[in-house]
Design a protein around this motif. Structure first.
Motif, mmCIF file in Angstrom:
data_model
loop_
_atom_site.group_PDB
_atom_site.id
_atom_site.type_symbol
_atom_site.label_atom_id
_atom_site.label_comp_id
_atom_site.label_asym_id
_atom_site.label_seq_id
_atom_site.Cartn_x
_atom_site.Cartn_y
_atom_site.Cartn_z
ATOM 1 N N ALA A 98 45.223 39.460 27.470
ATOM 2 C CA ALA A 98 45.610 39.680 26.068
ATOM 3 C C ALA A 98 46.196 38.413 25.464
ATOM 4 N N GLU A 99 46.895 37.621 26.287
ATOM 5 C CA GLU A 99 47.478 36.355 25.838
ATOM 6 C C GLU A 99 47.277 35.302 26.922
ATOM 7 N N PRO A 100 46.054 34.848 27.115
ATOM 8 C CA PRO A 100 45.768 33.937 28.233
ATOM 9 C C PRO A 100 46.318 32.529 28.011
ATOM 10 N N ALA A 101 46.841 31.959 29.092
ATOM 11 C CA ALA A 101 47.278 30.566 29.070
ATOM 12 C C ALA A 101 46.279 29.666 29.783
ATOM 13 N N HIS A 102 45.332 30.273 30.515
ATOM 14 C CA HIS A 102 44.329 29.521 31.276
ATOM 15 C C HIS A 102 42.975 30.210 31.137
ATOM 16 N N ASP A 103 41.939 29.529 31.625
ATOM 17 C CA ASP A 103 40.590 30.095 31.597
ATOM 18 C C ASP A 103 40.255 30.863 32.868
ATOM 19 N N ALA A 104 41.051 30.693 33.907
ATOM 20 C CA ALA A 104 40.802 31.366 35.179
ATOM 21 C C ALA A 104 42.123 31.567 35.899
ATOM 22 N N TYR A 105 42.129 32.576 36.789
ATOM 23 C CA TYR A 105 43.360 32.903 37.505
ATOM 24 C C TYR A 105 43.076 33.242 38.964
ATOM 25 N N GLU A 106 43.920 32.686 39.829
ATOM 26 C CA GLU A 106 43.921 33.081 41.232
ATOM 27 C C GLU A 106 44.786 34.329 41.389
ATOM 28 N N ILE A 107 44.427 35.132 42.392
ATOM 29 C CA ILE A 107 45.174 36.357 42.679
ATOM 30 C C ILE A 107 45.540 36.348 44.159
ATOM 31 N N PRO A 108 46.813 36.511 44.507
ATOM 32 C CA PRO A 108 47.165 36.598 45.927
ATOM 33 C C PRO A 108 46.549 37.865 46.529
ATOM 34 N N ARG A 109 46.077 37.746 47.777
ATOM 35 C CA ARG A 109 45.387 38.877 48.408
ATOM 36 C C ARG A 109 46.045 39.218 49.741
ATOM 37 N N LEU A 110 46.380 40.486 49.907
ATOM 38 C CA LEU A 110 46.988 40.986 51.132
ATOM 39 C C LEU A 110 45.934 41.767 51.901
ATOM 40 N N SER A 111 45.595 41.287 53.097
ATOM 41 C CA SER A 111 44.473 41.858 53.846
ATOM 42 C C SER A 111 44.934 42.719 55.011
ATOM 43 N N ASN A 112 44.156 43.769 55.255
ATOM 44 C CA ASN A 112 44.425 44.712 56.332
ATOM 45 C C ASN A 112 43.427 44.486 57.451
ATOM 46 N N PHE A 113 43.948 44.251 58.667
ATOM 47 C CA PHE A 113 43.107 44.028 59.837
ATOM 48 C C PHE A 113 43.364 45.143 60.837
ATOM 49 N N GLY A 223 47.796 40.095 65.485
ATOM 50 C CA GLY A 223 47.659 38.662 65.287
ATOM 51 C C GLY A 223 46.891 37.990 66.406
ATOM 52 N N PHE A 224 47.150 38.432 67.640
ATOM 53 C CA PHE A 224 46.426 37.857 68.783
ATOM 54 C C PHE A 224 44.941 38.191 68.704
ATOM 55 N N VAL A 225 44.631 39.470 68.441
ATOM 56 C CA VAL A 225 43.225 39.877 68.375
ATOM 57 C C VAL A 225 42.520 39.188 67.212
ATOM 58 N N LEU A 226 43.209 39.078 66.079
ATOM 59 C CA LEU A 226 42.626 38.392 64.924
ATOM 60 C C LEU A 226 42.273 36.954 65.269
ATOM 61 N N ALA A 227 43.205 36.251 65.922
ATOM 62 C CA ALA A 227 42.950 34.857 66.301
ATOM 63 C C ALA A 227 41.801 34.765 67.295
ATOM 64 N N ALA A 228 41.730 35.723 68.215
ATOM 65 C CA ALA A 228 40.653 35.712 69.206
ATOM 66 C C ALA A 228 39.298 35.957 68.554
#
Length: 256
Positions: A98-113, A223-228
């Motif tokens: 509605a009131e943009p200051a930029h042309d694009a935006y990053e969004i933080p993402r929280l992932s489920n493993f 975390g261990f399984v993800l790294a493996a």
């Protein structure tokens, strides 16, 4: 029309409804399907999305650009079927465009493993550029690991996107195998080569980087399984490249 959401799918019947429900605030939702054999298309249409079906699969980057070309909104939010927009993010997206200051935006993402949200291992905050003014950005043509390339300035939102990336280990291993093959073929097409030593080295370094340097150990056994799994994916990518190179050399030798 202010906001279009674009999603590419293939056999996402387990994910697509929750994804679409999370973006009910958008003016338009476009789903580009690549030949699902499950109920993805029917579910998406019943949920009110505009669904198109592509006859071929050119890779993630080109397919997302196809979906982008179908959007009609001034702004585009690109999602994967296994992602969800939280109510907080929905409110921030609407306020931002509605009131943009930029042309694009990053969004933080929280992932489920495999049932746990990962807050270390290099997975958080994982900013992804997904919201942009239509016509000011496009995806790279990479077959895998595509990304948005913006032309204008880029900001970052505060609310996060939820990513249900791997429901279980079988899914993680299947996706790792598929992505490593696509990546190997892409690297081979660019003239890259690999050896057993490089495959072993990349695999070992991936585990060390994720589990130790990025503190994956703080994510417990997940975390261990993800790294493996990530290490297996890195090793597989270069091992597959090694064999692709060997077959190419063999054919060259036979033709000479």
């Amino acid at each position: 029309m202010r906001l279009s959401v674009v999603i590419i799918t293939r056999n996402e019947a387990d994910n697509i409804l929750a994804c679409l429900q999370s973006v009910a605030f958008a003016d338009e939702v476009v789903v580009l399907d690549s030949g699902s054999t499950d109920d993805t298309v029917a579910i998406a249409r019943a949920a009110g999305a505009r669904v198109e079906v592509a006859a071929d699969w050119p890779g993630f980057g080109p397919q997302k650009n196809r979906a982008l070309a179908l959007a009609q909104g001034e702004w585009v939010l690109s999602l994967d079927a296994d992602e969800r927009v939280t109510p907080q993010l929905a409110a921030e997206v609407l306020a931002t465009i509605a009131e943009p200051a930029h042309d694009a935006y990053e969004i933080p993402r929280l992932s489920n493993f495999c049932g746990r949200f990962i807050r270390h291992s290099g997975w958080w905050p994982d900013p992804v550029l997904r919201l942009f003014r239509r016509g000011t950005a496009r995806f790279t043509d990479a077959a895998v690991h595509e990304k948005v390339v913006p032309r204008g300035s880029v900001g970052r939102l505060q609310a996060h996107l939820l990513h249900y990336t791997y429901a279980d280990l079988d899914m993680a291993l299947a996706k790792m195998n598929r992505y490593s093959g696509d990546a190997a073929r892409m690297m081979h097409a660019r003239g890259k080569r690999a050896s057993l030593a490089s495959a072993l080295g990349h695999g070992a370094w991936t585990f060390v980087r994720i589990y130790l340097l990025r503190r994956g150990f703080l994510d417990g056994r997940h975390g261990f399984v993800l790294a493996a799994v990530a290490a297996m994916g890195s090793f597989s990518r270069y091992a597959k490249l090694m064999f692709l190179s060997a077959r190419t050399n063999q054919r060259t030798h036979e033709d000479s």
